[in-house]
Design an enzyme around this catalytic site. Structure first.
Site, short mmCIF file in Angstrom:
data_model
loop_
_atom_site.label_atom_id
_atom_site.label_comp_id
_atom_site.label_asym_id
_atom_site.label_seq_id
_atom_site.Cartn_x
_atom_site.Cartn_y
_atom_site.Cartn_z
N ASP A 146 0.85 -1.18 0.00
CA ASP A 146 0.00 0.00 0.00
C ASP A 146 0.89 1.23 0.00
O ASP A 146 1.43 1.61 1.04
CB ASP A 146 -0.86 -0.06 1.29
CG ASP A 146 -2.12 0.74 1.11
OD1 ASP A 146 -2.98 0.71 1.99
OD2 ASP A 146 -2.24 1.43 0.07
N LYS A 169 0.58 4.53 -0.34
CA LYS A 169 0.17 5.92 -0.23
C LYS A 169 1.07 6.61 0.80
O LYS A 169 1.72 5.95 1.60
CB LYS A 169 -1.31 6.02 0.13
CG LYS A 169 -1.77 5.29 1.35
CD LYS A 169 -3.29 5.53 1.48
CE LYS A 169 -3.89 4.82 2.65
NZ LYS A 169 -4.08 3.37 2.41
N ASN A 177 1.91 5.48 4.29
CA ASN A 177 2.66 4.23 4.51
C ASN A 177 4.12 4.37 4.14
O ASN A 177 4.81 3.37 4.01
CB ASN A 177 2.05 3.09 3.67
CG ASN A 177 0.77 2.59 4.29
OD1 ASN A 177 0.47 2.94 5.43
ND2 ASN A 177 0.02 1.80 3.56
N ASP A 203 4.45 -0.30 4.87
CA ASP A 203 3.43 -1.34 4.82
C ASP A 203 2.80 -1.56 6.18
O ASP A 203 3.14 -2.49 6.90
CB ASP A 203 4.08 -2.66 4.38
CG ASP A 203 2.98 -3.66 4.11
OD1 ASP A 203 2.30 -3.47 3.11
OD2 ASP A 203 2.77 -4.54 4.94
N THR A 214 -9.33 7.41 2.25
CA THR A 214 -9.22 8.20 1.03
C THR A 214 -9.19 7.27 -0.17
O THR A 214 -8.63 6.18 -0.13
CB THR A 214 -7.93 9.06 1.03
OG1 THR A 214 -7.91 9.81 -0.17
CG2 THR A 214 -6.68 8.21 1.12
C1 AK6 Z 1 7.15 -4.30 7.87
O1 AK6 Z 1 6.25 -3.47 8.56
C2 AK6 Z 1 5.12 -4.04 9.13
C3 AK6 Z 1 4.78 -5.40 9.09
C4 AK6 Z 1 3.60 -5.86 9.70
C5 AK6 Z 1 2.77 -4.95 10.33
C6 AK6 Z 1 1.51 -5.37 10.99
O2 AK6 Z 1 1.06 -4.72 11.91
N1 AK6 Z 1 0.89 -6.49 10.49
C7 AK6 Z 1 -0.29 -7.02 10.99
C8 AK6 Z 1 -0.81 -6.68 12.26
C9 AK6 Z 1 -1.98 -7.27 12.70
C10 AK6 Z 1 -2.68 -8.18 11.90
C11 AK6 Z 1 -2.16 -8.51 10.65
C12 AK6 Z 1 -0.98 -7.93 10.20
C13 AK6 Z 1 3.10 -3.58 10.36
C14 AK6 Z 1 4.28 -3.14 9.76
N2 AK6 Z 1 4.69 -1.80 9.71
C15 AK6 Z 1 4.21 -0.81 10.44
O3 AK6 Z 1 3.33 -0.89 11.27
C16 AK6 Z 1 4.89 0.51 10.12
C17 AK6 Z 1 4.83 1.51 11.23
S1 AK6 Z 1 5.55 0.94 12.72
C18 AK6 Z 1 7.25 1.12 12.47
C19 AK6 Z 1 7.82 2.50 12.44
C20 AK6 Z 1 9.14 2.64 12.10
N3 AK6 Z 1 9.75 3.82 12.02
C21 AK6 Z 1 9.04 4.95 12.30
N4 AK6 Z 1 9.44 6.27 12.29
C22 AK6 Z 1 8.37 7.05 12.63
C23 AK6 Z 1 7.26 6.24 12.86
C24 AK6 Z 1 7.69 4.89 12.65
C25 AK6 Z 1 7.04 3.63 12.73
#
Ligand code: AK6
Length: 270
Positions: free
Chosen positions: A134, A136, A139, A152, A169
Site C-alpha cells: 500500500d 500511499k 505508509n 506497509d 481516502t
Molecule cells: C514491515 O512493517 C510491518 C509489518 C507488519 C505490520 C503489521 O502490523 N501487520 C499485521 C498486524 C496485525 C494483523 C495482521 C498484520 C506492520 C508493519 N509496519 C508498520 O506498522 C509501520 C509503522 S511501525 C514502524 C515505524 C518505524 N519507524 C518509524 N518512524 C516514525 C514512525 C515509525 C514507525
C-alpha cells in the site's frame, strides 16, 4: 543453549511513536547491542477472528523474507500470553507525508529519487510475488539518511485525523479498483503516478470536495497540471504514462527507471 527466541526482557521500551489498529508502536533498544528498533505491540484479543492469526503468520513469513533498502524490515517477532510483538526497523526520518506538508511540494530531484526508489522496491517485491504494497504517503517513511521506506502498515491501520482526507481516502485507487474490476500489480504503477503528481504539486491529481467527484475524476482520468509553479514536461510525460486507464498500457517499473526524467533527476544512492 543460546536462546533463539527474543522476549520483552531483551528490550528497553522508549517513547510511543505510532498507532496501529491492532496495537501501538514504541521506540525500543535491544539491551545487548544497543540497536534501536520500532516495537509494535499487538493484542491477541484484538485479533479475535481466528483468520487474523493466520493472516499475521503468513504476513510475518513474507515480511521475514523481504530485505530491500526501501522496504521497512521486520527483523523478528515473539509473543507472550496476551500480546504479539513485532520487532521492526525504526525509520528515524519519520513520516514522508509530514515532510511533504511542511515543504508544500518536493523538488524534481527529490521526487524523482523517491519514485525511482519505490519502483525498485516494488520490482523487488513483485519478483518475490508479494504485491498489495500500500504505497500511499501515510505508509511511506524516511530513514536517517532520508531514504524512502515502504512501511506497509500491515492490516487496515487505524488512521487518526492526521490528514483530513486520510481515513478511507480513495485518491490512490486505480480505476479498476474503483470500478471493482479484477486488478493485478499494475495498480502499483498507477499509484506511482498518483504519488509522483502529489510529490510535485503537493496534492493528489483527482482530489475533489467529495468522494463521488474523486471517483468520477479517477475513472475519467481527468488529469490536469496546475500552472501554480514550474514542473518539467518530462515529469508530466512520466505521470501521463502511468495514469492510464488501461492497466496493460501503463509504464512498467523497468520503463519508469529508464524514463529520461528519472535518469536525469534521481539520485542513484536512493
Ligand atoms: C514491515 O512493517 C510491518 C509489518 C507488519 C505490520 C503489521 O502490523 N501487520 C499485521 C498486524 C496485525 C494483523 C495482521 C498484520 C506492520 C508493519 N509496519 C508498520 O506498522 C509501520 C509503522 S511501525 C514502524 C515505524 C518505524 N519507524 C518509524 N518512524 C516514525 C514512525 C515509525 C514507525
Amino acid at each position: 543453549m543460546p536462546n533463539e527466541e527474543w522476549s520483552l526482557a531483551d528490550f528497553e521500551i522508549g517513547r510511543f511513536i505510532g498507532d496501529g489498529k491492532f496495537g501501538k508502536v514504541y521506540l525500543a533498544r535491544e539491551k545487548e547491542s544497543g540497536f534501536v528498533v520500532a516495537l509494535k505491540i499487538i493484542y491477541k484479543q484484538k485479533l479475535d477472528k481466528y483468520r487474523f492469526h493466520a493472516y499475521l503468520r503468513r504476513e510475518i513469513e513474507i515480511q521475514h523474507s523481504l530485505n530491500h533498502p526501501n522496504v521497512l524490515r521486520l527483523f523478528a517477532w515473539f509473543h507472550d500470553e496476551t500480546r504479539i510483538f513485532l520487532v521492526l526497523e525504526y525509520a528515524a526520518g519519520g513520516e514522508l507525508y509530514k515532510l511533504l506538508k511542511s515543504l508544500d511540494h518536493f523538488s524534481e530531484k527529490r521526487a524523482a529519487t523517491y519514485i525511482a526508489s519505490l519502483a525498485k522496491a516494488l520490482a523487488y517485491c513483485h519478483d518475490k510475488h508479494v504485491i498489495h504494497r500500500d504505497i500511499k504517503p501515510e505508509n511511506l517513511l524516511l530513514d536517517v539518511m532520508g531514504r524512502i521506506k515502504i512501511a506497509d502498515f500491515g492490516w487496515a491501520v487505524q488512521s487518526n485525523a492526521k490528514r483530513q482526507t486520510m481515513c478511507g481516502t480513495i485518491d490512490y485507487l486505480a480505476p479498476e479498483m474503483v470500478e471493482k474490476r479484477e486488478h493485478d500489480h499494475a495498480v502499483d504503477n498507477w499509484t506511482l503516478g498518483i504519488l509522483c503528481y502529489e510529490f510535485l504539486y503537493g496534492v493528489p491529481p483527482f482530489e475533489a470536495d467529495d468522494q463521488y467527484d474523486t471517483f468520477r475524476r479517477i475513472i475519467k482520468v481527468d488529469l490536469v497540471f496546475p500552472t501554480s509553479h514550474y514542473v518539467s514536461s518530462e515529469a508530466k510525460d512520466l505521470i501521463s504514462h502511468l495514469l492510464v486507464k488501461d492497466s496493460s498500457k501503463r509504464l512498467s517499473l523497468q520503463k519508469i527507471l529508464e524514463h529520461p526524467w528519472i535518469v536525469r533527476n534521481a539520485d542513484p544512492s536512493g
